[in-house]
Design an enzyme around this catalytic site. Structure first.
Site, PDB file in Angstrom:
ATOM      1  N   LYS A   5      -0.688 109.865  49.597  1.00 23.38           N
ATOM      2  CA  LYS A   5       1.056 110.309  49.192  1.00 23.38           C
ATOM      3  C   LYS A   5       1.508 110.134  48.008  1.00 23.38           C
ATOM      4  O   LYS A   5       2.369 110.694  47.478  1.00 23.38           O
ATOM      5  CB  LYS A   5       1.739 109.652  50.414  1.00 23.38           C
ATOM      6  CG  LYS A   5       1.373 110.286  52.073  1.00 23.38           C
ATOM      7  CD  LYS A   5       2.528 110.133  52.799  1.00 23.38           C
ATOM      8  CE  LYS A   5       1.934 111.157  54.028  1.00 23.38           C
ATOM      9  NZ  LYS A   5       2.780 111.073  55.432  1.00 23.38           N
TER      10      LYS A   5
ATOM     11  N   LYS B  65      -7.311 116.386  57.140  1.00 25.53           N
ATOM     12  CA  LYS B  65      -6.958 116.358  58.665  1.00 25.53           C
ATOM     13  C   LYS B  65      -5.623 117.103  58.768  1.00 25.53           C
ATOM     14  O   LYS B  65      -5.068 117.693  57.770  1.00 25.53           O
ATOM     15  CB  LYS B  65      -6.453 114.844  58.921  1.00 25.53           C
ATOM     16  CG  LYS B  65      -5.220 114.202  58.275  1.00 25.53           C
ATOM     17  CD  LYS B  65      -4.609 113.118  59.020  1.00 25.53           C
ATOM     18  CE  LYS B  65      -3.431 112.691  58.597  1.00 25.53           C
ATOM     19  NZ  LYS B  65      -2.328 112.544  59.501  1.00 25.53           N
TER      20      LYS B  65
ATOM     21  N   LYS C 250       1.605 117.220  59.185  1.00 27.57           N
ATOM     22  CA  LYS C 250       2.799 118.012  59.421  1.00 27.57           C
ATOM     23  C   LYS C 250       3.248 118.394  58.078  1.00 27.57           C
ATOM     24  O   LYS C 250       3.779 119.257  57.946  1.00 27.57           O
ATOM     25  CB  LYS C 250       3.798 116.924  59.900  1.00 27.57           C
ATOM     26  CG  LYS C 250       3.976 116.499  61.315  1.00 27.57           C
ATOM     27  CD  LYS C 250       4.981 115.761  61.649  1.00 27.57           C
ATOM     28  CE  LYS C 250       4.651 114.412  62.788  1.00 27.57           C
ATOM     29  NZ  LYS C 250       4.483 113.239  61.728  1.00 27.57           N
TER      30      LYS C 250
HETATM   31  N1  AQP Z   1      -4.971 115.450  62.500  1.00 27.45           N
HETATM   32  C1  AQP Z   1      -4.727 114.609  63.494  1.00 27.45           C
HETATM   33  N2  AQP Z   1      -5.671 114.321  64.403  1.00 27.45           N
HETATM   34  C2  AQP Z   1      -5.553 113.153  65.345  1.00 27.45           C
HETATM   35  N3  AQP Z   1      -4.654 112.477  65.396  1.00 27.45           N
HETATM   36  C3  AQP Z   1      -3.518 112.671  64.365  1.00 27.45           C
HETATM   37  N4  AQP Z   1      -2.314 112.164  64.191  1.00 27.45           N
HETATM   38  C4  AQP Z   1      -1.680 112.610  63.027  1.00 27.45           C
HETATM   39  N5  AQP Z   1      -2.652 113.516  62.407  1.00 27.45           N
HETATM   40  C5  AQP Z   1      -3.603 113.731  63.299  1.00 27.45           C
HETATM   41  C6  AQP Z   1      -1.583 110.925  64.950  1.00 27.45           C
HETATM   42  O1  AQP Z   1      -0.389 111.361  65.152  1.00 27.45           O
HETATM   43  C7  AQP Z   1       0.525 110.289  65.471  1.00 27.45           C
HETATM   44  C8  AQP Z   1       1.901 110.451  64.841  1.00 27.45           C
HETATM   45  O2  AQP Z   1       1.371 110.677  63.223  1.00 27.45           O
HETATM   46  P1  AQP Z   1       2.769 110.363  62.188  1.00 27.45           P
HETATM   47  O3  AQP Z   1       4.111 111.077  62.599  1.00 27.45           O
HETATM   48  O4  AQP Z   1       3.090 108.727  62.542  1.00 27.45           O
HETATM   49  O5  AQP Z   1       2.213 110.581  60.995  1.00 27.45           O
HETATM   50  P2  AQP Z   1       0.685 111.022  60.344  1.00 27.45           P
HETATM   51  O6  AQP Z   1      -0.262 110.175  60.932  1.00 27.45           O
HETATM   52  O7  AQP Z   1       0.974 110.870  58.991  1.00 27.45           O
HETATM   53  O8  AQP Z   1       0.784 112.346  60.933  1.00 27.45           O
HETATM   54  P3  AQP Z   1       0.786 113.732  59.966  1.00 27.45           P
HETATM   55  O9  AQP Z   1       0.942 115.006  61.153  1.00 27.45           O
HETATM   56  O10 AQP Z   1      -0.275 113.893  58.899  1.00 27.45           O
HETATM   57  O11 AQP Z   1       2.025 113.478  59.430  1.00 27.45           O
HETATM   58  P4  AQP Z   1       2.727 113.505  57.791  1.00 27.45           P
HETATM   59  O12 AQP Z   1       2.189 114.804  57.140  1.00 27.45           O
HETATM   60  O13 AQP Z   1       4.194 113.696  57.842  1.00 27.45           O
HETATM   61  O14 AQP Z   1       2.231 112.519  57.051  1.00 27.45           O
HETATM   62  C9  AQP Z   1      -0.446 109.117  64.815  1.00 27.45           C
HETATM   63  O15 AQP Z   1      -1.156 108.347  65.860  1.00 27.45           O
HETATM   64  C10 AQP Z   1      -1.653 109.677  63.887  1.00 27.45           C
HETATM   65  O16 AQP Z   1      -2.476 109.131  64.073  1.00 27.45           O
END
Ligand code: AQP
Length: 324
Positions: free
Chosen positions: A112, A194, A197
């Site tokens: 990030k 991966k 969001k």
């Molecule tokens: N691609 C993924 N596959 C499986 N699990 C996933 N998680 C996120 N992406 C995947 C799981 O979802 C939960 C919530 O995630 P978060 O909101 O805390 O942030 P993150 O892991 O950083 O998710 P994103 O979607 O990638 O958000 P951004 O882009 O905002 O950083 C966690 O349990 C995570 O493991």
């Protein structure tokens, strides 16, 4: 006494099928046997710039989605992180026993922050200590998360042990709980990263995407060279699409491969789009049916219970530190 689980999602964008399959799906199952707390981690979300009005709406939308996906408001405690000030207080305290090098090593921080480290906000660096506070405050036994959180969870365990050694046994040491399949759902437009969001819309299937959008995104999903429908190391796109199909249908990957023998990518994608549309329709309907008032009441009740548990741990922390 039931063992306790805690997990959370950031209200930072649109919830996608990776968040569901990697995290929420497990929460729904685990809430049956554990004392379950599910948090909306808004303080984590503001480590990236958010529009205040949109953030407020996203917090409520995420709470609705938790329920629409199957989190029972009577079975589980749903609350917003910033409604429980103990999170930031313990987060600060944990910062004082965390080395900067430990935080700089985190893959999520490196991803990030990119190359522009000098201009990155300190919150992004300290994200893992706040996450450790989220977990340790509730004397959590199990943390169901996707694979991307492994490193943060390991740091949480390290900090809990370090604190207990230096000041006395206060924290329970939590274990991670990772799904056997779906712990890392990959992006549709690039199966080597991966699903996220913060990715471009073509990267993810959002839980609130309409039918047309879902069909378009699945149809345009990147595929591998060749034409065989098979999960393999050299076929990351097929592995991802087959994993999603497997998790939504319950059918084994071997059976799905067998069913598509001699068929093309187009057919698999069309069937997957149908499946995703059918799976999401009731979730979307339930989300629309939950009123804003219901959510406000629920979040207030959730915060009350969370504050009660958190304040007990924080009092113990303050006592052993000579504070309070
Ligand atoms: N691609 C993924 N596959 C499986 N699990 C996933 N998680 C996120 N992406 C995947 C799981 O979802 C939960 C919530 O995630 P978060 O909101 O805390 O942030 P993150 O892991 O950083 O998710 P994103 O979607 O990638 O958000 P951004 O882009 O905002 O950083 C966690 O349990 C995570 O493991």
């Amino acid at each position: 006494m039931k063992q306790r689980i805690l997990s959370g999602i950031q209200p930072s964008g649109v919830l996608h099928i990776g968040n569901y399959l990697g995290a929420l799906k497990q929460w729904v199952e685990l809430q049956e046997t554990y004392d379950a707390l599910f948090c909306i981690v808004d303080l984590h979300a503001i480590t990236v710039k958010q529009d205040p009005k949109e953030l407020r709406a996203k917090i409520r939308e995420l709470a609705k989605l938790y329920i629409a996906c199957g989190i029972g408001p009577k079975k589980s405690t749903i609350f917003v992180q910033s409604h429980v000030p103990a999170h930031t207080e313990l987060g600060w305290i944990l910062n004082t026993i965390t080395k900067i090098s430990e935080l700089e090593r985190m893959t999520q921080f490196k991803d990030k922050a990119g190359k522009n480290r000098a201009h990155v906000n300190a919150g992004l660096l300290c994200y893992p200590t706040l996450m450790a506070a989220d977990i340790l405050l509730y004397q959590t036994d199990l943390v169901p998360v996707g694979e991307d959180q492994t490193q943060h969870l390991e740091l949480t365990r390290t900090l809990a042990k370090r604190f207990n050694t230096q000041f006395g046994e206060v924290f329970r040491i939590p274990e991670g709980y990772f799904p056997k399949a779906g712990a890392r759902i990959m992006a549709l437009d690039d199966p080597t990263v991966k699903m996220s969001k913060s990715g471009a819309p073509a990267n993810y299937l959002a839980l609130l995407d309409d039918e047309k959008t879902i069909r378009k995104k699945v149809a345009r999903a990147v595929t591998d060279s060749g034409s065989e429908i098979k999960a393999a190391h050299d076929k990351p796109a097929m592995t991802n699409l087959l994993t999603i199909t497997h998790l939504l249908s319950g059918e084994s990957i071997a059976d799905i491969e067998h069913r598509y023998r001699g068929k093309g990518y187009r057919e698999l994608k069309q069937d997957l789009a149908d499946r995703v549309v059918d799976f999401l329709a009731p979730i979307q309907q339930r989300t629309r049916n939950i009123s804003d008032n219901e959510i406000e009441t629920l979040l207030q009740e959730g915060a009350k219970r969370a504050r009660e548990i958190a304040s007990q741990t924080l009092t113990d922390v303050q006592r052993v530190l000579g504070l309070g």
